[in-house]
Design an enzyme around this catalytic site. Structure first.
Site, PDB file in Angstrom:
ATOM      1  CB  SER A 274      -0.951  -0.066   1.202  1.00  0.00           C
ATOM      2  OG  SER A 274      -2.053   0.761   0.991  1.00  0.00           O
ATOM      3  CG  HIS A 415      -5.560  -2.430   0.060  1.00  0.00           C
ATOM      4  ND1 HIS A 415      -4.736  -2.129  -0.993  1.00  0.00           N
ATOM      5  CD2 HIS A 415      -5.141  -1.656   1.094  1.00  0.00           C
ATOM      6  CE1 HIS A 415      -3.859  -1.220  -0.616  1.00  0.00           C
ATOM      7  NE2 HIS A 415      -4.070  -0.922   0.647  1.00  0.00           N
TER       8      HIS A 415
HETATM    9  C1  GTR Z   1      -5.302   4.737   1.373  1.00  0.00           C
HETATM   10  C2  GTR Z   1      -4.698   5.444   0.191  1.00  0.00           C
HETATM   11  C3  GTR Z   1      -3.978   4.467  -0.667  1.00  0.00           C
HETATM   12  C4  GTR Z   1      -3.107   3.523   0.143  1.00  0.00           C
HETATM   13  C5  GTR Z   1      -3.715   3.137   1.471  1.00  0.00           C
HETATM   14  C6  GTR Z   1      -2.764   2.536   2.515  1.00  0.00           C
HETATM   15  O1  GTR Z   1      -6.049   5.512   2.178  1.00  0.00           O
HETATM   16  O2  GTR Z   1      -5.749   6.055  -0.502  1.00  0.00           O
HETATM   17  O3  GTR Z   1      -3.228   5.142  -1.642  1.00  0.00           O
HETATM   18  O4  GTR Z   1      -1.858   4.035   0.311  1.00  0.00           O
HETATM   19  O5  GTR Z   1      -4.256   4.219   2.116  1.00  0.00           O
HETATM   20  O6  GTR Z   1      -1.598   2.827   2.546  1.00  0.00           O
HETATM   21  O7  GTR Z   1      -3.276   1.825   3.362  1.00  0.00           O
END
Ligand code: GTR
Length: 435
Positions: A274, A415
């Site tokens: 992420s 995710h």
């Molecule tokens: C979210 C963001 C993503 C990703 C994610 C994370 O809020 O929109 O780009 O980086 O966080 O890191 O968990």
């Protein structure tokens, strides 16, 4: 925290720069999840210099285009890090020979700067398989919740640094939590037992040690410490943001690993998930000592193409997290085609070293197809080195991986960095690090 909360966030820094006549408070249109509306675009050509001259050979790439692209990514996306930071020091806090049921040696090492005691430094948690005198290959990555969260071992001290409260929106500065609630909470993303069993070491550190992840976090992080104006700094549009700072920290961890005789520093793979996947990619693009680069669900500002209008966009991410990037990147909100680079060129900056991009089908926010297309379009640079990228025009089936020096896999589910992802990355590294 649900990033979709930020869909209407103003792009605060847009308009500070005179790159184009854009509104000073551009509003981010809602994220698009319709493939038919992802738009058409022409990607910048990694094999054409900014003056239009062609990049014909590996030497042209290495001596001219790679430095040019690195400079462009610094100037327009991640910011320039400082060139000097003084004297790096290592303090071995612990060496435990019978960690993980006797299967691993555990070390805890503090990395700090002699001339900047106001910065508390980085505490590295290192697990190494028992291999006698044989140096071990290592995964190197930052964690989100503290080293005590990456392991289930009860005697790894709980981090006392700022913690991100995932329940609060926006995240707030939270006091240290009780070990009962956070110990092992990120274990499923690091799985030290699995890595050790596969013959790899793991070096992980808490990203908040380097810089806490909120707008003013730099004041107590490395950026504040290294800035001549300290907490009074007014950041210029092309100076480093949080991702630049965290990537800097990954390189300092590698500095330590190079000094540890038990580690094979020629075989250190940088990995992240992420926002820390974006960070791993940027760290690996810059620092050629990372011999493999692994970007998991890295999305916008990571592997995903910025010119594709799908999922998170420049407007959304720079509105929600302006402190991650160089201020200038927000000026490309809603006009991505004006940006001189796109993210396939970031993947290409790893060449000729192996790089793997991982996506998850349900992680539409990160644009899995955009991550694939980025990995695919980096291939032209690998070809200069006689190496193969992704030969398929299509994403692989769910659960499958493809590729050669560039790898790509698509996992079922959401995710996350899962055991299945690790299976793919272990396979990828084992293929590129025979023996
Ligand atoms: C979210 C963001 C993503 C990703 C994610 C994370 O809020 O929109 O780009 O980086 O966080 O890191 O968990």
């Amino acid at each position: 925290m649900d990033p979709r909360q930020y869909l209407a966030a103003p792009v605060l820094l847009a308009g500070l720069f005179s790159l184009a006549p854009i509104p000073s408070r551009a509003v981010a249109p809602p994220a698009n999840f319709e493939e038919a509306l992802a738009g058409t675009y022409t990607l910048p050509d990694p094999l054409t210099m900014q003056d239009g001259s062609p990049v014909k050979t590996a030497a042209d790439w290495t001596t001219k285009r790679r430095p040019e692209l690195l400079e462009l990514f610094e100037e327009h996306v991640y910011g320039h890090p400082p060139a000097l930071w003084g004297t790096l020091q290592f303090e071995v806090l612990e060496v435990l020979e019978n960690a993980l049921d006797g299967k691993a040696t555990r070390k805890r090492v503090r990395i700090f700067l002699k001339e900047h005691p106001e910065w508390t430094g980085i505490e590295v948690l290192l697990y190494l398989p028992k291999t006698g005198n044989k140096k071990v290959p290592c995964f190197v990555g930052l964690n989100f919740n503290g080293n005590h969260a990456a392991t289930v071992e009860a005697d790894v001290p709980i981090s006392t640094n700022w913690m991100r409260d995932t329940q609060a929106n926006p995240p707030r500065n939270k006091p240290p939590q009780s070990p009962d609630t956070t110990r092992g909470s990120e274990h499923s993303r690091w799985l030290p037992e699995k890595l050790i069993a596969a013959g790899f070491g793991l070096a992980t550190a808490y990203y908040g040690d380097i810089e806490p992840d909120y707008a003013g976090g730099w004041k107590v992080g490395i950026r504040g410490a290294l800035s001549p104006q300290g907490v009074a700094t007014e950041w210029k549009a092309n100076e480093w943001g949080g991702i630049g700072a965290w990537a800097w920290g990954l390189s300092r961890i590698l500095d330590y690993l190079e000094s540890d005789p038990a580690v094979d520093a020629q075989k250190c793979a940088v990995i992240g998930h992420s926002r820390l996947g974006k960070t791993a990619l940027w760290a690996g693009a810059r620092d050629e000592r990372f011999s493999i680069v692994l970007a998991n669900d890295s999305g916008e500002g990571g592997a995903a193409l910025m010119r594709r209008n799908y999922g998170e966009t420049v407007a959304i991410i720079t509105g929600a997290f302006p402190h991650w990037f160089a201020g200038r990147w927000s000026s490309y909100a809603n006009r991505e085609t004006e940006c001189p680079v796109d993210q396939h060129e970031l993947v290409a900056l790893v060449a000729p070293r192996p790089v793997a991009v991982g996506s998850a089908v349900e992680d539409r926010w990160a644009d899995p197809l955009g991550e694939f297309l980025s990995a695919k379009n980096a291939g032209a640079v690998y070809q200069l080195f006689g190496k193969k990228g992704l030969e398929s025009e299509l994403q692989p089936a769910v659960g499958e991986s493809i590729g050669n020096s560039i790898g790509y896999h698509l996992r079922a589910g959401k995710h996350d960095l899962t055991e299945e992802d690790w299976g793919q990355y272990i396979k990828f590294c084992a293929r590129h690090w025979p023996g």
